[in-house]
Design a protein around this motif. Sequence first.
Motif, PDB file in Angstrom:
ATOM      1  N   GLU A   1      54.131  24.769  39.920  1.00  0.00           N
ATOM      2  CA  GLU A   1      53.032  24.457  39.661  1.00  0.00           C
ATOM      3  C   GLU A   1      52.176  23.954  41.062  1.00  0.00           C
ATOM      4  N   GLY A   2      51.081  23.984  41.033  1.00  0.00           N
ATOM      5  CA  GLY A   2      49.838  23.710  42.550  1.00  0.00           C
ATOM      6  C   GLY A   2      49.296  21.870  41.659  1.00  0.00           C
ATOM      7  N   GLY A   3      48.397  22.452  42.758  1.00  0.00           N
ATOM      8  CA  GLY A   3      47.164  20.740  42.963  1.00  0.00           C
ATOM      9  C   GLY A   3      47.735  19.677  42.642  1.00  0.00           C
ATOM     10  N   VAL A   4      46.989  19.432  41.725  1.00  0.00           N
ATOM     11  CA  VAL A   4      47.562  17.296  41.483  1.00  0.00           C
ATOM     12  C   VAL A   4      48.790  17.235  40.856  1.00  0.00           C
ATOM     13  N   ILE A   5      48.871  18.221  39.905  1.00  0.00           N
ATOM     14  CA  ILE A   5      50.674  18.144  39.017  1.00  0.00           C
ATOM     15  C   ILE A   5      51.770  18.445  40.641  1.00  0.00           C
ATOM     16  N   ASP A   6      51.320  19.145  41.242  1.00  0.00           N
ATOM     17  CA  ASP A   6      52.072  19.822  42.416  1.00  0.00           C
ATOM     18  C   ASP A   6      52.371  17.966  43.466  1.00  0.00           C
ATOM     19  N   GLU A   7      50.887  17.448  43.749  1.00  0.00           N
ATOM     20  CA  GLU A   7      51.030  16.487  44.209  1.00  0.00           C
ATOM     21  C   GLU A   7      51.872  14.948  43.849  1.00  0.00           C
ATOM     22  N   ILE A   8      51.866  15.154  42.104  1.00  0.00           N
ATOM     23  CA  ILE A   8      52.631  14.279  41.247  1.00  0.00           C
ATOM     24  C   ILE A   8      53.955  14.484  41.538  1.00  0.00           C
ATOM     25  N   LEU A   9      54.438  15.832  41.737  1.00  0.00           N
ATOM     26  CA  LEU A   9      56.020  15.698  41.573  1.00  0.00           C
ATOM     27  C   LEU A   9      56.872  16.147  42.700  1.00  0.00           C
ATOM     28  N   VAL A  10      56.002  15.963  44.157  1.00  0.00           N
ATOM     29  CA  VAL A  10      56.421  15.576  45.062  1.00  0.00           C
ATOM     30  C   VAL A  10      57.013  14.043  45.803  1.00  0.00           C
ATOM     31  N   GLU A  11      55.398  14.162  45.103  1.00  0.00           N
ATOM     32  CA  GLU A  11      56.101  12.627  45.382  1.00  0.00           C
ATOM     33  C   GLU A  11      56.484  11.572  44.280  1.00  0.00           C
ATOM     34  N   ASN A  12      56.884  11.746  43.465  1.00  0.00           N
ATOM     35  CA  ASN A  12      57.915  11.202  42.586  1.00  0.00           C
ATOM     36  C   ASN A  12      58.994  11.733  43.244  1.00  0.00           C
ATOM     37  N   MET A  13      59.497  12.626  43.956  1.00  0.00           N
ATOM     38  CA  MET A  13      60.911  13.115  44.615  1.00  0.00           C
ATOM     39  C   MET A  13      61.311  12.860  45.546  1.00  0.00           C
ATOM     40  N   PHE A  14      59.708  11.897  46.083  1.00  0.00           N
ATOM     41  CA  PHE A  14      59.993  11.271  47.379  1.00  0.00           C
ATOM     42  C   PHE A  14      60.469  10.128  46.874  1.00  0.00           C
ATOM     43  N   ARG A  15      59.483   9.153  45.962  1.00  0.00           N
ATOM     44  CA  ARG A  15      59.883   7.721  45.088  1.00  0.00           C
ATOM     45  C   ARG A  15      60.963   7.824  45.227  1.00  0.00           C
ATOM     46  N   ASN A  16      61.636   8.915  43.955  1.00  0.00           N
ATOM     47  CA  ASN A  16      62.540   8.573  42.722  1.00  0.00           C
ATOM     48  C   ASN A  16      63.211   9.668  42.303  1.00  0.00           C
ATOM     49  N   LYS A  17      63.834  10.276  43.853  1.00  0.00           N
ATOM     50  CA  LYS A  17      64.735  11.337  43.094  1.00  0.00           C
ATOM     51  C   LYS A  17      65.860  11.509  42.634  1.00  0.00           C
ATOM     52  N   GLU A  18      66.399   9.764  41.626  1.00  0.00           N
ATOM     53  CA  GLU A  18      67.495   9.765  41.006  1.00  0.00           C
ATOM     54  C   GLU A  18      67.240   9.759  39.733  1.00  0.00           C
ATOM     55  N   GLY A  19      65.765  10.007  39.557  1.00  0.00           N
ATOM     56  CA  GLY A  19      65.034  10.067  38.275  1.00  0.00           C
ATOM     57  C   GLY A  19      64.502   9.029  37.086  1.00  0.00           C
ATOM     58  N   ASN A  20      63.953   7.875  37.793  1.00  0.00           N
ATOM     59  CA  ASN A  20      64.091   6.905  37.091  1.00  0.00           C
ATOM     60  C   ASN A  20      63.000   6.477  36.248  1.00  0.00           C
ATOM     61  N   PRO A  21      63.093   6.694  35.182  1.00  0.00           N
ATOM     62  CA  PRO A  21      61.329   7.163  34.154  1.00  0.00           C
ATOM     63  C   PRO A  21      60.442   5.814  34.572  1.00  0.00           C
ATOM     64  N   ILE A  22      61.163   4.807  34.681  1.00  0.00           N
ATOM     65  CA  ILE A  22      60.521   3.593  35.279  1.00  0.00           C
ATOM     66  C   ILE A  22      58.884   3.413  36.468  1.00  0.00           C
ATOM     67  N   ILE A  23      60.037   3.977  37.406  1.00  0.00           N
ATOM     68  CA  ILE A  23      59.297   4.381  38.173  1.00  0.00           C
ATOM     69  C   ILE A  23      58.147   5.611  38.526  1.00  0.00           C
TER      70      ILE A  23
END
Length: 745
Positions: A67-89
């Motif tokens: 999905e594009g737009g804001v949810i894409d922005e969130i997912l891409v940002e999480n991948m950059f900060r948190n590729k290990e998948g930590n729910p707290i982060i």
Amino acid sequence: MSLAGDLVIVGGGLSGLCTAITAAREGLKVILVQDRPVLGGNSSSEVRLWVLGATSHMGNNNRWAREGGVIDEILVENMFRNKEGNPIIFDALLLDKVISEPNINLLLNTAIYELEKSADDMISSIKGFCSQNSTEYILKAPLFCDSSGDGILGFLAGAAFRMGAEAKEEFGEKFAPTKEYGELLGHSLYFYSKDTGKPVKFVPPEFALSDITKIPRFKSFNAKEHGCKLWWIEYGGRLDTVHDTEKIKWELWKVVYGVWNYIKNSGNFPEAETLTLEWVGMIPGKRESRRFEGDYMLRQQDLVEQKQHHDAVAFGGWSIDLHPADGVFSEKPGCNQWHGKGIYQIPYRSLYSKNIKNLFLTGRIISASHIAFASTRVMATGAHMGQAVGMAAKLAKQHNLLPRDILEKDYIVQLQKELLKKGQFIPGLRLNDEKDLATLAVIKTSSELILSEIPKSELARPLSTGTAQMIPLKKGKIPAFEIFVKTESRTELDVELRISSRQGNHTPDITLEKQRISIEPGKESIEINFESILDEDAYIFLVLNKNSAINLVYSEKRVTGVLSVFNHINEAVSNFGKQTPPEDIGVDEFEFWCPQRRPEGQNIAIKMEPGLMCFSANNLRNGVDRPTTQPNAWIADFQDNDPWISLEWEQVQDIKHIDLFFDTDFDHPMETVLMSHPESVMPFCVQDYEIYDDQNNLIFRESGNYRSVNLIELPERIHTKSLTIKLKNPSSEVPAALFAVRCYG
């Protein structure tokens, strides 16, 4: 305390959050009300379900469908900060996104319990109570949005809603379940384990389920799986999933602690000796409760037949995913998933209440039948719809409209255009923006890729499963192909040329030609020639059927919009290589051809004559910002070490905004928690670039980009007859690519 705004949103899950961010960025004063201490709903650390949507764990045929737009922005940002998948982060990231928007007033731990109306069909204010500061809030706005999951705002307002499954006869939905199977999906509750490196004992609480055999699938439990991989620990589908939630939670706690007792103390799992129970969910993740009625109710046929809607504003693509009402205690499989051949449109008419005039709907409560809901309910899809609602609220304020007026007063095209400009993908639509100065420019580039070869490497693998190279072709004759193999014995290779039966799909369900090619020992290459003519631009599938005697040679080169796919199995999404539904349930039979996750998933080494000429600079303004029937990207030549793009005008232009759309691999689902990913930046994404004016003055520089969309606002308006964008290739194996460049005064 009384607060007023332009839009009040009830529910801080991803759908409400994306609604709020979109509206706030468009200038609305937004009040976002969440009854929990964190944002994200089922994706938060309180529940810990990964975010998914149309990509379906890369287990379906929906290519480039994140999905594009804001949810894409969130997912891409999480991948950059948190590729290990930590729910707290991930919690912190969501909070960061919201509090970074000055137009959002966030109220956490605040439950809505009452409202006032100015008329029977108009909400004027709502009341909420915050348990942490003992404060009652009275929230006023001309527009409201319910994204609460259970639809508390719509329920209090008297909005028309449904609960439970419709009969087959109402909408002609052949997959409608029987009462025996159940009419509601239940809740799930997860746990995490941790290896301490030393023996750990476990004494179960008294309430723990003592007889594990009450769970028919108890032999499926193991010491390795935890978190949302155990999504099938589900219960409550025969109860009231709103009012019985606490009762359901206690039953799930009994199951979880009983399961852990079984793993730790049954003696069947010696590998669990050093494991401890690190975390158990305190609230269950809800799937289904109320569904509200809009002016259109999505149904099974809309999804399977991919019906076109003139008011499409979002899309879905998760399977029709029903679960037995008895959940973990059912003898039936934990889910019953049936995929479509491609993604489907979601109409705006499903995103507002049919009888409460100023109430938007988003998330899992939108206007959809129980069957359609089984697909639209997933979080990335709900978040994508949230962006549409947020933009609709902007138009409503700007033109003094109510939600339905946007349709009835012909603002739907404007809504679609505004969404496309911000990166929202709507299948079948192209952006045509008369304000974009790039549409008036002459575009020049340092090079354009003519793809005549994906060069071979030393990597070769047995052809142990059906393998295909997806190749974007213009209409006309199929080029000649040459692939590379290694074999020690005489054998035969069955080759097929396939396409999709529907333009825009990536399900290879039509076979145009078949060939059987004899291969002698030591032969290193195979020439493949087809006679077929393509009637329209499309991806073709060069299919190489399974033959383990052949080692197929791959390439290390990766190219935007070019992909290899495999006829393999992904049981997590009911993909067993081929979908074979029972007769007459209204879904299609077809094969799954899906990519592999990196670091796997290399392209097949191949030569093509003539080379593919589908990566030109004209794609930069064709109005589509991801691969569809074509790559829709400009790509530099493999040998171009200093790629650049130049926009030139006859007259001086006043430019304040420049928008660039990069390739962050829309085929990657970017699951947010539990799973670990190999990269924090997608390999196709241009990270470094510079922009110059006609006097060769540097006006903007970016270093370390990882985002899909760069919306650049220059500090001062510039006056120039040209813009030159100099890009750095992402790596030696990936040439620079760009989907779009747009300029505004």
